[in-house]
Design an enzyme around this catalytic site. Structure first.
Site, PDB file in Angstrom:
ATOM      1  CD  GLU A 386      -5.343  31.095  28.067  1.00  0.00           C
ATOM      2  OE1 GLU A 386      -6.141  31.469  28.947  1.00  0.00           O
ATOM      3  OE2 GLU A 386      -5.718  30.747  26.914  1.00  0.00           O
ATOM      4  CG  HIS A 389      -8.266  34.888  29.861  1.00  0.00           C
ATOM      5  ND1 HIS A 389      -9.372  35.640  29.544  1.00  0.00           N
ATOM      6  CD2 HIS A 389      -7.953  34.196  28.729  1.00  0.00           C
ATOM      7  CE1 HIS A 389      -9.718  35.411  28.289  1.00  0.00           C
ATOM      8  NE2 HIS A 389      -8.876  34.541  27.771  1.00  0.00           N
TER       9      HIS A 389
END
Length: 592
Positions: A386, A389
């Site tokens: 994550e 991202h």
């Protein structure tokens, strides 16, 4: 009984700070009201866009409203995800979603009207405001699929109805389902939740794995007809919108926006299918290492190296991840550290919090990360994923104008999986304990199984189900379960028992409500392995190219953005290279 902590019991340092978007909900409401007024101003442009200057004024207003609508929707959705059982934020989310639909309807005249303008005038607009060049050229590419003003408005208004299947699925599986309790390894009665399910499947105790597996899918079986109806409705919606816009198929419609050829999708399935013998070899190795007479589907996630310590605190996960990402360079690391220190991350599971994990890029603010961290190595890899991202969103937002301030889903999983590859390689290079090396090698193999093979299996399932609806065949519980069962048999091979419960796994996959998304996990992993290899071998020059990729947003088509950075996903080479790497890791595991 061990219960989840209430949200207010979690340290504020371990929760995201949504006040960075709106300090108060009154400010949210004020911006909402401003957007409603702006929609009236936007409507005044209808019928005037043949004038180039009017077109530019319209586009600027439209993108300004879009930025605000995105901000309103993001805040409301993330507040809803903190506790999906709170009526207040269910209502706020619905209100924001309704605004999104109104904006879509109010702006629906723009693209059809642009397409009535001569190409000569479009070129003049581009010369006046070059920032719109890619947007306008791409719009002209899709001229055949843009409908009349009236039809575009109708489809925009229908989008909320079209999303009903996803909404029903989300509410049913996140709030209405109660999975009960199980007995853990220590004899304690603990809650079985969606967030904890994978942790239980990683348990060293086979009884715990089986109990969690059967208890979890029991709830999905109890709602099988509802879930089949919601998925069928979603697939029918995809087919309806594709046909209405005159695409050859729902797959073509999904890929068109990013200008990706259908061959990229089908080629992935072919290459993976051609290499299923490697998956079967790994499954056979897993069965041998676990020492079981029969390998079951609930045995797929537990580490082969049972004696390895798989626990890791969030603080340790942060520190290890920072060391692993160091090859990315100082600028990248500053962004990561800033995110850790400034409440970008919502760390722990709490009652009714949305399951799973995601990163939410928000132009003009900063990215936010939702986790359900449960102190496992798998959760550490999710954290690294994550972060990839989030940094991608940060670079894009701070480099591109809003119109290009997002990135295609085709490249979305590249940045995240590069981080996982770097973390894996860091652990393999620094660990000295043979047991732990075995464990991480197994974990890397699992990344291949769950990302490259399993997501391709999902992609094949989506292709089959959409083609069935396109051929006017019904998607019933029985057909969905049979398709899914047969795919598991094909992908996992003869050395595993394909338990009947797994036939219902399709019913719990949220990505199936965003059709033809999951294949990009597999292509993304293939591209990311190529990038990680270049970064580790070539250093600064590779990092520079990779950073430019992270800054590109959607200023060009995703295949082209990757090519500029040195990875060509229109060829099978990156996927074949990934398969070769998988085979080498299996052999290494055998040697260890």
């Amino acid at each position: 009984m061990e219960k989840l902590k209430a949200r207010e019991e979690i340290d504020s340092k371990l929760k995201w700070r949504l006040a960075d978007i709106y300090e108060t909900e009154d400010l949210w409401q004020n911006e909402f009201d401003d957007c409603i007024k702006s929609l009236v101003d936007l409507a005044k442009f209808q019928g005037t866009l043949s004038n180039g200057y009017t077109l530019l004024d319209c586009l600027k207003l439209c993108h300004n409203i879009s930025l605000k609508v995105t901000r309103l929707y993001s805040y409301a959705t993330m507040k809803h995800h903190e506790d999906m059982d709170l009526p207040k934020y269910q209502a706020l989310h619905d209100k924001a979603n309704g605004l999104n639909v109104k904006f879509g309807a109010a702006s629906s005249f723009i693209e059809p009207e642009i397409l009535t303008i001569s190409e000569e005038k479009i070129k003049q607009v581009i010369l006046t405001e070059p920032v719109y060049k890619h947007y306008l050229i791409d719009l002209l590419r899709g001229k055949a699929h843009i409908l009349s003003n009236e039809m575009e408005e109708l489809l925009a208004n229908a989008s909320e109805i079209a999303g009903a299947s996803d909404t029903t699925f989300s509410m049913l599986t996140n709030t209405d389902m109660n999975f009960g309790t199980i007995t853990d390894e220590n004899g304690n009665t603990v809650e079985l939740t969606r967030g904890r399910f994978m942790s239980f499947l990683q348990s060293k105790d086979r009884r715990v794995r089986e109990e969690a597996f059967k208890g979890f899918y029991k709830q999905f079986l109890a709602h099988k007809n509802t879930l089949a109806a919601t998925l069928s409705g979603s697939v029918k919606g995809d087919v309806f919108f594709a046909r209405t816009r005159k695409y050859p198929s729902a797959l073509h419609a999904s890929l068109f926006q990013s200008n990706i050829d259908k061959a990229v999708y089908t080629n992935l399935i072919k290459v993976v299918n051609d290499n299923l013998h490697l998956m079967h070899k790994y499954i056979k190795l897993r069965k041998e290492r676990l020492g079981v007479d029969e390998l079951h589907m609930y045995d797929l996630y537990t580490p082969i190296v049972l004696e390895a310590d798989t626990s890791v605190s969030f603080e340790d996960a942060k520190n290890i991840t920072l060391k692993a990402l160091a090859p990315m360079g100082l600028d990248y690391m500053k962004v990561v550290e800033h995110g850790f220190e400034n409440n970008w991350i919502d760390v722990y599971e709490t009652p009714n919090k949305r399951a799973s994990a995601y990163s939410w890029g928000l132009y003009g603010t900063h990215p936010f990360i939702l986790l359900n961290f449960d102190d496992t190595i798998s959760d550490m890899f999710t954290l690294a994923h994550e972060i990839g991202h989030a940094v991608h969103s940060h670079y894009t937002d701070n480099t591109q104008p809003f119109i290009y301030g997002s990135y295609s889903t085709f490249v979305a999983e590249v940045a995240s999986t590069v981080n996982e590859a770097l973390l894996c390689q860091h652990l393999l290079n620094t660990l000295t304990d043979k047991t732990q090396l075995n464990y991480i090698t197994n974990h890397f193999l699992e990344q291949f199984r769950t990302t490259l093979f399993r997501q391709t299996m999902f992609a094949e399932f989506e292709l089959i189900t959409h083609e069935m609806v396109e051929s006017d065949e019904a998607l019933t519980v029985e057909t969905l379960c049979k398709i899914y069962h047969d795919l598991n048999v094909k992908y996992y091979g003869p050395d595993i028992v394909v338990d009947s419960e797994i036939d219902m796994e399709w019913a719990r996959i949220p990505h199936f409500y965003d059709a033809f998304y999951v294949f990009q996990y597999a292509t993304g992993m293939s591209a990311s392995l190529a990038f990680a290899d270049k970064i580790l071998k070539e250093g600064e020059s590779a990092v520079t190219l990779y950073t430019e990729f992270l800054k590109s947003g959607c200023s060009d088509y995703p295949i082209e953005v990757l090519k500029k950075a040195g990875v060509d996903m229109s060829s099978s080479e990156p996927i074949e290279a990934a398969m070769k790497k998988f085979g080498e890791l299996i052999d290494k595991m055998i040697q260890l």
